[in-house]
Design a protein around this motif. Structure first.
Motif, PDB file in Angstrom:
ATOM      1  N   ARG A 185       3.443  11.228  -8.688  1.00 50.14           N
ATOM      2  CA  ARG A 185       2.031  11.418  -8.365  1.00 50.14           C
ATOM      3  C   ARG A 185       1.816  11.219  -6.858  1.00 50.14           C
ATOM      4  O   ARG A 185       2.209  10.202  -6.289  1.00 50.14           O
ATOM      5  CB  ARG A 185       1.161  10.427  -9.129  1.00 50.14           C
ATOM      6  CG  ARG A 185      -0.325  10.659  -8.874  1.00 50.14           C
ATOM      7  CD  ARG A 185      -1.221   9.651  -9.548  1.00 50.14           C
ATOM      8  NE  ARG A 185      -2.615  10.004  -9.356  1.00 50.14           N
ATOM      9  CZ  ARG A 185      -3.634   9.231  -9.732  1.00 50.14           C
ATOM     10  NH1 ARG A 185      -3.412   8.065 -10.312  1.00 50.14           N
ATOM     11  NH2 ARG A 185      -4.882   9.633  -9.515  1.00 50.14           N
ATOM     12  N   PRO A 186       1.207  12.172  -6.180  1.00 49.82           N
ATOM     13  CA  PRO A 186       1.002  12.056  -4.730  1.00 49.82           C
ATOM     14  C   PRO A 186       0.042  10.923  -4.376  1.00 49.82           C
ATOM     15  O   PRO A 186      -0.931  10.677  -5.091  1.00 49.82           O
ATOM     16  CB  PRO A 186       0.400  13.416  -4.350  1.00 49.82           C
ATOM     17  CG  PRO A 186       0.743  14.335  -5.474  1.00 49.82           C
ATOM     18  CD  PRO A 186       0.762  13.484  -6.703  1.00 49.82           C
ATOM     19  N   LEU A 187       0.329  10.241  -3.291  1.00 46.20           N
ATOM     20  CA  LEU A 187      -0.570   9.207  -2.814  1.00 46.20           C
ATOM     21  C   LEU A 187      -1.958   9.776  -2.526  1.00 46.20           C
ATOM     22  O   LEU A 187      -2.973   9.130  -2.791  1.00 46.20           O
ATOM     23  CB  LEU A 187      -0.009   8.553  -1.548  1.00 46.20           C
ATOM     24  CG  LEU A 187       1.136   7.552  -1.713  1.00 46.20           C
ATOM     25  CD1 LEU A 187       1.585   7.058  -0.349  1.00 46.20           C
ATOM     26  CD2 LEU A 187       0.707   6.381  -2.587  1.00 46.20           C
ATOM     27  N   ASP A 188      -1.995  10.977  -1.968  1.00 43.57           N
ATOM     28  CA  ASP A 188      -3.274  11.590  -1.617  1.00 43.57           C
ATOM     29  C   ASP A 188      -4.186  11.722  -2.826  1.00 43.57           C
ATOM     30  O   ASP A 188      -5.405  11.543  -2.725  1.00 43.57           O
ATOM     31  CB  ASP A 188      -3.057  12.969  -0.992  1.00 43.57           C
ATOM     32  CG  ASP A 188      -2.548  12.877   0.439  1.00 43.57           C
ATOM     33  OD1 ASP A 188      -2.767  11.819   1.073  1.00 43.57           O
ATOM     34  OD2 ASP A 188      -1.930  13.849   0.911  1.00 43.57           O
ATOM     35  N   GLU A 189      -3.597  12.008  -3.976  1.00 44.28           N
ATOM     36  CA  GLU A 189      -4.402  12.182  -5.186  1.00 44.28           C
ATOM     37  C   GLU A 189      -5.030  10.855  -5.604  1.00 44.28           C
ATOM     38  O   GLU A 189      -6.218  10.797  -5.962  1.00 44.28           O
ATOM     39  CB  GLU A 189      -3.511  12.722  -6.307  1.00 44.28           C
ATOM     40  CG  GLU A 189      -4.239  12.979  -7.617  1.00 44.28           C
ATOM     41  CD  GLU A 189      -3.291  13.469  -8.691  1.00 44.28           C
ATOM     42  OE1 GLU A 189      -3.124  12.758  -9.701  1.00 44.28           O
ATOM     43  OE2 GLU A 189      -2.725  14.566  -8.507  1.00 44.28           O
ATOM     44  N   LEU A 191      -5.548   8.283  -3.664  1.00 45.59           N
ATOM     45  CA  LEU A 191      -6.498   7.878  -2.629  1.00 45.59           C
ATOM     46  C   LEU A 191      -7.817   8.635  -2.772  1.00 45.59           C
ATOM     47  O   LEU A 191      -8.902   8.051  -2.668  1.00 45.59           O
ATOM     48  CB  LEU A 191      -5.900   8.130  -1.246  1.00 45.59           C
ATOM     49  CG  LEU A 191      -4.748   7.203  -0.832  1.00 45.59           C
ATOM     50  CD1 LEU A 191      -4.034   7.752   0.391  1.00 45.59           C
ATOM     51  CD2 LEU A 191      -5.275   5.798  -0.541  1.00 45.59           C
ATOM     52  N   ALA A 192      -7.733   9.924  -3.013  1.00 45.02           N
ATOM     53  CA  ALA A 192      -8.937  10.749  -3.122  1.00 45.02           C
ATOM     54  C   ALA A 192      -9.780  10.359  -4.336  1.00 45.02           C
ATOM     55  O   ALA A 192     -11.010  10.448  -4.303  1.00 45.02           O
ATOM     56  CB  ALA A 192      -8.551  12.224  -3.197  1.00 45.02           C
ATOM     57  N   SER A 193      -9.119   9.911  -5.402  1.00 45.71           N
ATOM     58  CA  SER A 193      -9.838   9.542  -6.622  1.00 45.71           C
ATOM     59  C   SER A 193     -10.496   8.171  -6.504  1.00 45.71           C
ATOM     60  O   SER A 193     -11.318   7.802  -7.350  1.00 45.71           O
ATOM     61  CB  SER A 193      -8.877   9.533  -7.813  1.00 45.71           C
ATOM     62  OG  SER A 193      -7.956   8.453  -7.693  1.00 45.71           O
ATOM     63  N   ARG A 197      -6.508   2.091  -2.641  1.00 42.85           N
ATOM     64  CA  ARG A 197      -6.902   1.897  -1.247  1.00 42.85           C
ATOM     65  C   ARG A 197      -5.661   1.460  -0.485  1.00 42.85           C
ATOM     66  O   ARG A 197      -4.958   0.536  -0.904  1.00 42.85           O
ATOM     67  CB  ARG A 197      -7.991   0.835  -1.127  1.00 42.85           C
ATOM     68  CG  ARG A 197      -8.585   0.706   0.279  1.00 42.85           C
ATOM     69  CD  ARG A 197      -9.835  -0.144   0.246  1.00 42.85           C
ATOM     70  NE  ARG A 197      -9.526  -1.528  -0.021  1.00 42.85           N
ATOM     71  CZ  ARG A 197      -9.395  -2.469   0.921  1.00 42.85           C
ATOM     72  NH1 ARG A 197      -9.542  -2.154   2.198  1.00 42.85           N
ATOM     73  NH2 ARG A 197      -9.130  -3.703   0.586  1.00 42.85           N
ATOM     74  N   ARG A 202       1.697   4.187   5.735  1.00 39.79           N
ATOM     75  CA  ARG A 202       1.922   5.038   4.566  1.00 39.79           C
ATOM     76  C   ARG A 202       3.414   5.283   4.357  1.00 39.79           C
ATOM     77  O   ARG A 202       3.887   5.373   3.230  1.00 39.79           O
ATOM     78  CB  ARG A 202       1.183   6.353   4.770  1.00 39.79           C
ATOM     79  CG  ARG A 202       1.333   7.324   3.619  1.00 39.79           C
ATOM     80  CD  ARG A 202       0.618   8.615   3.920  1.00 39.79           C
ATOM     81  NE  ARG A 202       0.789   9.547   2.836  1.00 39.79           N
ATOM     82  CZ  ARG A 202      -0.202  10.211   2.249  1.00 39.79           C
ATOM     83  NH1 ARG A 202      -1.441  10.013   2.646  1.00 39.79           N
ATOM     84  NH2 ARG A 202       0.038  11.070   1.279  1.00 39.79           N
ATOM     85  N   GLU A 206       5.626   4.880   0.852  1.00 41.25           N
ATOM     86  CA  GLU A 206       6.425   5.959   0.253  1.00 41.25           C
ATOM     87  C   GLU A 206       7.873   5.519   0.033  1.00 41.25           C
ATOM     88  O   GLU A 206       8.493   5.873  -0.962  1.00 41.25           O
ATOM     89  CB  GLU A 206       6.372   7.207   1.135  1.00 41.25           C
ATOM     90  CG  GLU A 206       5.031   7.925   1.135  1.00 41.25           C
ATOM     91  CD  GLU A 206       4.759   8.661  -0.177  1.00 41.25           C
ATOM     92  OE1 GLU A 206       5.486   8.467  -1.167  1.00 41.25           O
ATOM     93  OE2 GLU A 206       3.790   9.439  -0.206  1.00 41.25           O
TER      94      GLU A 206
END
Length: 224
Positions: A185-189, A191-193, A197, A202, A206
């Motif tokens: 699962r991407p960190l961006d996903e 974070l965006a949801s 936090r 970063r 990873e």
């Protein structure tokens, strides 16, 4: 009250089971490996145990010299249970058992975990070889619980408490953390949801999330 059954066997393994082999006993030890806890904290970390059963196990483990009861000074002024130095030597045994049993085909990855159990599973699954060149400190906040993960020389140390200048801080929940560790699962996903936090590096996050590969289940042929 019926007395505890003992193996009455001269084998050290049997005597070890006399000490920590009763139902819930080793899980009480698990809950104390990362530091002292109050009775109510132990109840919260061991869903399914009754207060009477926990009281009995705490008494038995105290009598055996595995743990002790201590009163914290002000401002907490609370009674806590903690492992003795000898009791803390159970950590590698608990972690090795966790790693061994995680290879069982019957292991349920969706079963509930206490926060301490989840954090200790990181120590059980840690790949020191993959972390040989990494030196980092990662703060982890799961609700009201805070931990610091320190990686150096292929070793992982975890302590409960406030972070001091970590390379990164992750503030999330158990489900999100498990998804980040067990899937791609991407960190961006996350974070965006708003489920995650992230403060700090970063790149460190990873790298660290790849250090806990689940062991492969034992093949059927190896269990026959």
């Amino acid at each position: 009250m019926v007395g505890r059954r003992k193996y009455d066997d001269g084998c050290a393994v049997a005597h070890g089971l006399d000490l920590v082999g009763e139902r819930w006993a080793l899980l009480v030890v698990r809950e104390l490996l990362l530091g002292p806890k109050r009775f109510t904290d132990l109840i919260a970390g061991l869903p399914g145990i009754s207060p009477d059963m926990l009281t009995q196990r705490l008494r038995e483990l105290t009598d055996a010299g595995v743990l002790r009861r201590r009163r914290l000074g002000p401002p907490a002024a609370a009674w806590v249970y903690e492992l003795t130095r000898w009791g803390a030597e159970l950590e590698p045994i608990v972690l090795r058992l966790a790693r061994w049993s995680s290879r069982s085909p019957g292991m349920r990855p969706d079963a509930p975990l206490s926060t301490d159990s989840l954090v200790l599973s990181l120590k059980a699954l840690f790949d020191g070889t993959a972390a040989a060149d990494l030196r980092a400190a990662l703060a982890l906040r799961l609700g009201d619980d805070q931990f610091v993960l320190r990686i150096a020389d292929g070793q992982l140390a975890i302590a409960r408490g406030e972070p001091h200048q970590p390379d990164a801080l992750l503030d999330t929940d158990q489900a999100t953390l498990l998804a980040l560790l067990r899937t791609d699962r991407p960190l961006d996903e996350a974070l965006a949801s708003g489920e995650l936090r992230l403060l700090g590096s970063r790149d460190v996050v990873e790298k660290v999330r790849r250090l806990f590969p689940p062991p492969a289940p034992v093949p059927l042929a190896d269990r026959s």
